[in-house]
Write an enzyme that holds these catalytic residues in place. Structure first.
Site, short mmCIF file in Angstrom:
data_model
loop_
_atom_site.label_atom_id
_atom_site.label_comp_id
_atom_site.label_asym_id
_atom_site.label_seq_id
_atom_site.Cartn_x
_atom_site.Cartn_y
_atom_site.Cartn_z
CE1 TYR A 1 -6.53 -0.94 6.19
CE2 TYR A 1 -5.26 -2.22 7.77
CZ TYR A 1 -5.87 -2.10 6.55
OH TYR A 1 -5.82 -3.14 5.67
CG ASN B 1 -1.83 -7.13 -1.21
OD1 ASN B 1 -2.07 -7.56 -0.09
ND2 ASN B 1 -0.70 -6.50 -1.51
CG ASP C 1 2.26 -4.62 -1.31
OD1 ASP C 1 1.75 -3.77 -2.06
OD2 ASP C 1 1.66 -5.12 -0.34
N GLY D 1 -7.19 -3.30 -0.54
CA GLY D 1 -8.16 -2.42 0.09
C GLY D 1 -8.83 -1.51 -0.93
#
Length: 298
Positions: A208, A262, A248, A266
């Protein structure tokens, strides 16, 4: 169509979720959708807000977002929502169960053990796996509470820290290799992204902070690319994923290891999934439109 965007939540990833939600709202097609922001601060304060909504776009991360619980509530209310269903969400959120499924399907994954008490750690198994080693919450994301440990003392300290976020901790083999992520949209593998974090692994700041990692679309050698795509689709089918997900992986010595799946990756303009979709030919607004379209078909 009225689209409610649920964001915030009760997990340690609330801040990330709010950012995701804001950018989804900003990029949804205003000519097609009437957008209703829905900020969650506790588990049930959103129920009245969604009862009359035609579709919910889930912009949550972590517990009570990715673990199937909010999906179950929305299903009980008869409200369509974005992404994977209850079972897939719950399975992928639990790293221990995910890894057991990987192993049962012949999908390579780093060796691991589960710990529930910092005073009941079997160091003989960890010593056998070898250091350094990853310590992380079993159900969590954004690498919150995750460390690399180089000794028994650091393992114990890491377990103590991770227990602040979860009651089960994964202690996992650290595999030094090329980290990649494989977005899948409606059963199709999108362009693969290589992740080169500035830190030792893809931790919170790498994900981030500006410049925390170099993330770029790559073209893998044909044999490896075929293996990566085969494994990605095997994960998609085994876990009953739908609409979209991100897998991943680590590549080392031409072996592919799956780290995790996931189900709510995001979704800001700088996030991995939109970057891959853009390389595929879908801008952010078009990607969001596809997610809604495929979710309604499901």
């Amino acid at each position: 169509m009225q689209v409610g965007v649920i964001m915030g939540g009760i997990s340690a990833e609330k801040e990330v979720s709010v950012n995701t939600g804001k950018q989804i709202i900003e990029n949804l097609n205003k000519d097609k959708y009437e957008i209703v922001p829905i900020l969650i601060n506790n588990k049930y304060d959103f129920i009245d807000s969604v009862k009359s909504i035609q579709f919910v776009f889930i912009a949550l991360h972590g517990k009570f977002g990715e673990d199937g619980r909010i999906q179950a509530i929305l299903e009980s209310l008869g409200v369509p929502y974005s992404g994977c269903g209850v079972l897939a969400s719950a399975l992928c959120m639990d790293k221990n169960l995910s890894k057991k499924l990987f192993a049962s399907e012949g999908i390579k994954t780093p060796k691991w053990i589960i710990v529930k008490d910092e005073n009941k750690i079997d160091y003989s198994i960890i010593d056998n796996i070898g250091y350094p080693i990853i310590v992380k919450p079993n159900s969590g994301g954004s690498s919150i509470g995750t460390i690399i440990a180089y000794s028994r003392e650091e393992v114990k300290d890491g377990v103590c820290e991770a227990l602040k976020y979860d009651n089960e901790i994964v202690i996992e083999e650290y595999i030094k290799g090329e980290e990649i992520t494989c977005p899948i949209l409606n059963g199709e593998v999108l362009p693969v992204i290589s992740i080169n974090p500035k830190s030792e692994f893809f931790n919170y700041s790498s994900k981030y902070d500006n410049g925390g990692a170099e993330e770029k679309i790559i073209e893998l050698p044909i044999a490896i690319r075929e293996k990566v795509e085969q494994i990605s689709l095997k994960c998609w089918n085994t876990f009953k994923l739908k609409v979209y997900a991100r897998i991943d992986m680590i590549i080392k010595d031409e072996e592919v290891y799956v780290l995790e799946i996931n189900t709510l990756p995001g979704m800001t303009e700088n996030s991995l999934f939109p970057k891959s979709a853009n390389a595929y030919g879908l801008n952010f607004s078009q990607l969001l439109d596809k997610i809604i379209q495929y979710s309604l078909i499901e």
